[in-house]
Structure formats: structure tokens, C-alpha cells
Write a protein that holds these residues in place. Sequence first.
Motif, PDB file in Angstrom:
ATOM      1  N   TRP A 151       0.831  -1.327  -0.012  1.00  0.00           N
ATOM      2  CA  TRP A 151       0.256   0.054   0.129  1.00  0.00           C
ATOM      3  C   TRP A 151       0.841   1.107   0.062  1.00  0.00           C
ATOM      4  CZ3 TRP A 151       0.597  -3.647   3.580  1.00  0.00           C
ATOM      5  CH2 TRP A 151       1.070  -3.222   5.022  1.00  0.00           C
ATOM      6  N   LEU A 152       2.163   1.108   0.307  1.00  0.00           N
ATOM      7  CA  LEU A 152       2.977   2.366   0.350  1.00  0.00           C
ATOM      8  C   LEU A 152       3.844   2.272  -1.066  1.00  0.00           C
ATOM      9  CD1 LEU A 152       4.528   2.140   3.910  1.00  0.00           C
ATOM     10  CD2 LEU A 152       2.683   3.709   3.132  1.00  0.00           C
ATOM     11  N   TYR A 153       3.570   1.547  -1.966  1.00  0.00           N
ATOM     12  CA  TYR A 153       4.115   1.553  -3.288  1.00  0.00           C
ATOM     13  C   TYR A 153       3.841   2.744  -4.066  1.00  0.00           C
ATOM     14  CZ  TYR A 153       5.690  -3.449  -2.867  1.00  0.00           C
ATOM     15  OH  TYR A 153       6.250  -4.493  -2.503  1.00  0.00           O
ATOM     16  N   ILE A 154       2.607   3.237  -3.825  1.00  0.00           N
ATOM     17  CA  ILE A 154       2.263   4.440  -4.623  1.00  0.00           C
ATOM     18  C   ILE A 154       2.759   5.663  -3.857  1.00  0.00           C
ATOM     19  CG2 ILE A 154      -0.156   5.904  -5.205  1.00  0.00           C
ATOM     20  CD1 ILE A 154      -1.440   3.249  -4.721  1.00  0.00           C
ATOM     21  N   LYS A 155       3.479   6.500  -5.003  1.00  0.00           N
ATOM     22  CA  LYS A 155       4.342   7.575  -4.415  1.00  0.00           C
ATOM     23  C   LYS A 155       3.458   8.803  -3.742  1.00  0.00           C
ATOM     24  CE  LYS A 155       7.980   7.168  -7.642  1.00  0.00           C
ATOM     25  NZ  LYS A 155       8.650   8.028  -8.947  1.00  0.00           N
ATOM     26  N   ALA A 156       2.335   8.939  -4.352  1.00  0.00           N
ATOM     27  CA  ALA A 156       1.369   9.988  -3.792  1.00  0.00           C
ATOM     28  C   ALA A 156       1.158   9.813  -2.197  1.00  0.00           C
ATOM     29  CB  ALA A 156       0.107  10.039  -4.490  1.00  0.00           C
TER      30      ALA A 156
ATOM     31  N   TYR B 216       2.963   7.563  -0.077  1.00  0.00           N
ATOM     32  CA  TYR B 216       4.261   7.312   0.455  1.00  0.00           C
ATOM     33  C   TYR B 216       4.540   8.669   1.006  1.00  0.00           C
ATOM     34  CZ  TYR B 216       8.611   5.409   2.186  1.00  0.00           C
ATOM     35  OH  TYR B 216       9.444   4.749   2.989  1.00  0.00           O
ATOM     36  N   LYS B 217       4.530   9.671   0.146  1.00  0.00           N
ATOM     37  CA  LYS B 217       5.065  11.064   0.322  1.00  0.00           C
ATOM     38  C   LYS B 217       4.405  11.771   1.702  1.00  0.00           C
ATOM     39  CE  LYS B 217       6.372  12.708  -4.064  1.00  0.00           C
ATOM     40  NZ  LYS B 217       6.227  13.695  -5.389  1.00  0.00           N
ATOM     41  N   LEU B 218       3.115  11.044   2.067  1.00  0.00           N
ATOM     42  CA  LEU B 218       2.421  11.318   3.218  1.00  0.00           C
ATOM     43  C   LEU B 218       2.872  10.654   4.582  1.00  0.00           C
ATOM     44  CD1 LEU B 218      -1.054  11.832   1.741  1.00  0.00           C
ATOM     45  CD2 LEU B 218       0.421  13.774   2.009  1.00  0.00           C
ATOM     46  N   HIS B 219       3.575   9.606   4.189  1.00  0.00           N
ATOM     47  CA  HIS B 219       3.690   8.731   5.547  1.00  0.00           C
ATOM     48  C   HIS B 219       5.026   9.330   6.131  1.00  0.00           C
ATOM     49  CE1 HIS B 219       5.109   5.133   7.444  1.00  0.00           C
ATOM     50  NE2 HIS B 219       3.744   4.724   7.256  1.00  0.00           N
ATOM     51  N   PRO B 220       5.020   9.168   7.350  1.00  0.00           N
ATOM     52  CA  PRO B 220       6.182   9.907   8.266  1.00  0.00           C
ATOM     53  C   PRO B 220       7.601   8.999   7.895  1.00  0.00           C
ATOM     54  CG  PRO B 220       4.572   9.128   9.622  1.00  0.00           C
ATOM     55  CD  PRO B 220       3.974   8.647   8.232  1.00  0.00           C
TER      56      PRO B 220
END
Length: 365
Positions: free
Chosen positions: A165-170, A172-176
Motif C-alpha cells: 500500500w506504500l508503493y504508490i508515491k502519492a 508514501y509522500k504523506l507517510h512519516p
Amino acid sequence: MNVFKMFSKEAMKNNYNMTSFWLGMDHYTVVVEPNLFELFSKECLEKTRFAKFARSLIGNGSIFAPVDIWRPKRKHLAPTFSTKNLNNFCNIFSQQSLILVERLQSTLTSEKFSMWPFITTYTMDSVCETVLGIQIHAQTDKEQPFLKALNEYLTVGSSRIFKPWLYIKAIYKLHPDSQILRRTKKTIWEFVSNIIEKKREDIKRTKSKEASSGVESTESFLDLLLESADGVKFTNHYLIEEMLVLLLAGTDTSAVGAGFTCVMLSKYPDVQMKVYEERPILHTDLPKLKYLHAVVKETLRLYPPVPIIGRAVEKDVLLLILSIWGMHHNPKLWGDDVESFIPERFLNGSVPSGAFAPFSDTNTP
């Protein structure tokens, strides 16, 4: 790694030595058969999504770069890995080994301890000095900023692989974690960039001093690249990418190989004694250490530093996991004693053809 081991074992049970699994929206085929391994590793050179995660740190560094970028880079780098250049680093390895031995003295009163922090700092010091030509004293300074930033980046970055679910850049950019990677990458790149700038400035002065004194200093890989015929063409960005590849690949693979070799020697005192009796005096003695060579190979078979490699078959949109660990542990290839530590198998000619590839190359000597 346990997930890949599980699927590798499943592949061993099948007559065709293959199995498959889904990871997010990607479907992977796991291969543990030598002939297929060699075919796919030579014919399918493009990397899978995993390589893209590595590129977030090292950019288009040669190991993880697309084929059209990787091929010309390899031509630039290959000459620096000559036997002569590598032999020149023996004094560095020896000096860092003495520091490692001194640090290990503190463990003599311990029943159990982890070799990992000792080995990783030893390899980091050795690799930084041979690749960049600097001493960062990782073995004695645990708070070294570059080392801390690199360890933090690798720990956080690797956790993304099994979170589709973190493969999508948009997203992942929001993830700490993304903020941590940006911060630590900045520290890592600035560290290497400053060294390259200083090296460029120092090279002329160093050459003039050596010319007048007649004394030659040990040249690092960075020195060799900068002084090569194409050295003036290399941008700082290009050099940072390649230096990071050498730092990451050299530190981790060396640490895994050396660490597990130490563990095997501690578990098998009889093997340890044979290695001790064969100990070298000079670096020119290294080719004569046949038993040590076999011990290292058997360790790399059981615990390959590069346990899997990912490749993409573009024509059929097929994703492959070439399981080195699975091929090394396949009883169909190595026999019922596949899980036993037997260095002699590399001395008596019983190694299956094409079945030993600790660093992904089946031609490993």
C-alpha cells in the motif's frame, strides 16, 4: 527473508523447481533451478520494482540502474577492479582487522554476543577507506553522522518492500517514513559530495608531492575514477551514485559473508583449527589458502549475502524472483546433507554445475 525462504522451499518440492505468489498487484515466479537461473539472469536484465526503491537513494547507480544506463557505466568501472588495485588495499584491511580484534577482546568474558555490530563497523571502515579514501572511525565512533544516517535510511527504507500500500508515491509522500528518508538521504549525499569536492582539489597537490618525494600513496576507487581517462567527464552526481553503490554493496555483502563465517568457525572448532593452521603470512599467500577458500564458499552457500535477485521478463510482463538461497539449499542439487556445513564439498569436486551463485554470478571462483 522468511517469506522468500518459504516460497523457495515450496519451489523445491515441485518437479519443475518453480512456484509463484502475489505481492500487492505484482505476481512473482520463484526459480530455484540452475539452468533456468542462468538463463533468466543472462537474458532478463531489467530489474523489478524492488530496484526502484534502491534508486531513491543511489539514483542510477550501476547495480540498480536500467540496462541502457548500466551497460556504459560498467565499462567505466571495470578497470578499477583489477587484481593489482585490489591487492593495494590489503594493508587497509589488515589495519582495520587489528582494530576489530582489539574490540573483540572485550567479549572474552561473555558467553554469547552478537558479531554483527563488530563486523558491520569493520566493513564500513574498510569500505570507506578503500572506496572514498577517508577514515570515518566507525569502529570507535558509534555516533558518526554518516553511519547513523545510512543505518536509519536502510532500516526505514527496507520496511517498505512488504507494504504494497506504500508503493504508490502519492501515498508514501504523506507517510512519516518518507520524511525520514528525505532527511537521511540529504545527510548521506552531502557527506559523499563534500568528499568528492575535496578529492578533486587534492588530486593535483597529491600528485605533485608524490612526484617530488617519490612516495606513492594507496589510491581509493574514487581516486582511480577521477584519475582515469574519463575522470574529467564525471559529474559529482555521477560519482555520488557510483560511490554509494560501492559503499552499500561492499559494506553489507562483506559483513554478511564475514559475520556468518565467524559463526560457522565458532560452531565447528575442528574447522576453525584447520583454518588457523593454514594462516597466511603475506597477502601473496592468499591463493594458497585452499581450505579457507572452501570454508568461505560453504558459508556463502548456506548464507548467501544476496539471497534473491529480482528480474522482469518484459515481453510477457513476468516478474521473477531468482532464489539464490533456494538453489543453494535444494536437496535435489546438493544431496540430503544440504543443510550441513561441509567445506570439503568445495574441495572434492562435488559442487553441482551452475548451482553456486552467492553474488548472483554462477561463475564465482
